[in-house]
Write an enzyme that holds these catalytic residues in place. Structure first.
Site, PDB file in Angstrom:
ATOM      1  N   ASN A  97      33.391  38.273  29.608  1.00  0.00           N
ATOM      2  CA  ASN A  97      34.265  39.419  29.819  1.00  0.00           C
ATOM      3  C   ASN A  97      34.540  39.712  31.289  1.00  0.00           C
ATOM      4  O   ASN A  97      35.529  40.379  31.610  1.00  0.00           O
ATOM      5  CB  ASN A  97      33.648  40.661  29.168  1.00  0.00           C
ATOM      6  CG  ASN A  97      34.466  41.904  29.422  1.00  0.00           C
ATOM      7  OD1 ASN A  97      35.587  42.037  28.945  1.00  0.00           O
ATOM      8  ND2 ASN A  97      33.927  42.815  30.218  1.00  0.00           N
ATOM      9  N   TYR A 162      46.732  36.451  38.835  1.00  0.00           N
ATOM     10  CA  TYR A 162      46.188  36.962  37.577  1.00  0.00           C
ATOM     11  C   TYR A 162      46.733  36.190  36.385  1.00  0.00           C
ATOM     12  O   TYR A 162      45.970  35.728  35.529  1.00  0.00           O
ATOM     13  CB  TYR A 162      46.513  38.453  37.437  1.00  0.00           C
ATOM     14  CG  TYR A 162      45.807  39.108  36.266  1.00  0.00           C
ATOM     15  CD1 TYR A 162      44.438  39.327  36.298  1.00  0.00           C
ATOM     16  CD2 TYR A 162      46.510  39.499  35.125  1.00  0.00           C
ATOM     17  CE1 TYR A 162      43.778  39.924  35.231  1.00  0.00           C
ATOM     18  CE2 TYR A 162      45.857  40.091  34.052  1.00  0.00           C
ATOM     19  CZ  TYR A 162      44.501  40.303  34.112  1.00  0.00           C
ATOM     20  OH  TYR A 162      43.847  40.886  33.049  1.00  0.00           O
ATOM     21  N   LYS A 166      44.485  33.752  33.906  1.00  0.00           N
ATOM     22  CA  LYS A 166      44.363  34.114  32.494  1.00  0.00           C
ATOM     23  C   LYS A 166      45.006  33.062  31.591  1.00  0.00           C
ATOM     24  O   LYS A 166      44.543  32.824  30.464  1.00  0.00           O
ATOM     25  CB  LYS A 166      44.961  35.499  32.240  1.00  0.00           C
ATOM     26  CG  LYS A 166      44.121  36.634  32.841  1.00  0.00           C
ATOM     27  CD  LYS A 166      42.697  36.658  32.289  1.00  0.00           C
ATOM     28  CE  LYS A 166      41.908  37.857  32.758  1.00  0.00           C
ATOM     29  NZ  LYS A 166      40.539  37.893  32.190  1.00  0.00           N
TER      30      LYS A 166
END
Length: 261
Positions: A97, A162, A166
């Site tokens: 996470n 980002y 991801k």
């Protein structure tokens, strides 16, 4: 131990050893709490010792343990997984996470910023997954769940680092699922949309995030609650999902289906 607080009891989680990274706050804390409520032994890894201590205090009625570590450091990750094994036994479920955001014009991103984003959002997932799989293969399987993002399946200006990292999480999830399936290891990813965490509320108060606009752009008309992300994680880690692997599951209130309007 406290009575389970989820209405649904998920088969195959009670008694299991679960590692959560980025576990001290936000979605990570809700994940830790949700698995603990299901009767799992939860090993919470976070870089922030003070926040970790607070989280452990909040979950003191459950079987949890905290470990402060930098998950981008291969030796620290190895030591953390060894500590978990010594306390709780082999890991059954890993939830990767830990992650950071980086919204900035691409021409202005410095190399330290770029490397930090890649290290935390991508490299840490590989390091932790590798350590988990080494234990899981010895016991005939396990489950690895990664936090991706709606931005792992789409793109935007000023989100290069980002979105790229991801998207890498989505790809790594597929690669490891294909490779480790024969070991009995399932690898999945969750792609949250905007979620109402303390960080989001802080950004809202600072007027750096327009939550009302985000809600208008979301077909279901609101942000996700961290508990809803945790609920999906419980299902994917449970026996109910034992033929599911290699996929990223968006939980975004219809944001992506609305074309990121």
């Amino acid at each position: 131990m406290k009575k389970h607080q989820h209405q649904t009891q998920y088969a195959g989680i009670a008694g299991k050893t679960v590692i959560v990274t980025g576990a001290a706050a936000g979605i990570g804390f809700c994940l830790s709490k949700a698995f603990a409520e299901q009767g799992a032994q939860v090993f919470m890894i976070d870089f922030n010792q003070d926040a970790l201590n607070e989280a452990l205090q909040a979950l003191q009625d459950y079987t949890v343990q905290g470990y402060a570590a930098n998950v981008t450091d291969d030796e620290a990750v190895s030591a953390a997984f060894e500590a978990c094994k010594n306390s709780f036994g082999f890991v059954d479920v890993l939830f990767n996470n830990a992650g950071i955001s980086l919204n900035k014009p691409s021409l202005d991103i410095t190399m330290p910023e770029w490397r930090r984003c890649v290290d935390i959002n991508l490299t840490s997932l590989f390091l932790c997954s590798q350590q988990a799989a080494k234990q899981m293969q010895q016991q005939g399987g396990g489950v690895i769940i990664n936090t991706a993002s709606i931005w792992g399946l789409s793109t935007s200006a000023e989100r290069t680092a980002y979105c790229t990292t991801k998207a890498g999480v989505v790809s790594m999830t597929k690669c490891l699922a294909a490779e480790w399936g024969e070991l009995g290891i399932r690898v999945l990813a969750i792609g949250p949309g905007y979620t109402r965490t303390a960080l989001v509320e802080k950004l809202q108060q600072q007027n750096t995030l327009d939550v009302a606009d985000l809600e208008r752009r979301t077909p279901l008309g609101r942000l996700a609650e961290p508990e809803e992300i945790a609920e999906l994680a419980l299902f994917l880690a449970s026996d109910a999902a034992k033929f599911m692997t290699g996929q990223t599951y968006l939980i975004d209130g219809g944001w992506e289906a609305n074309g990121f309007q």
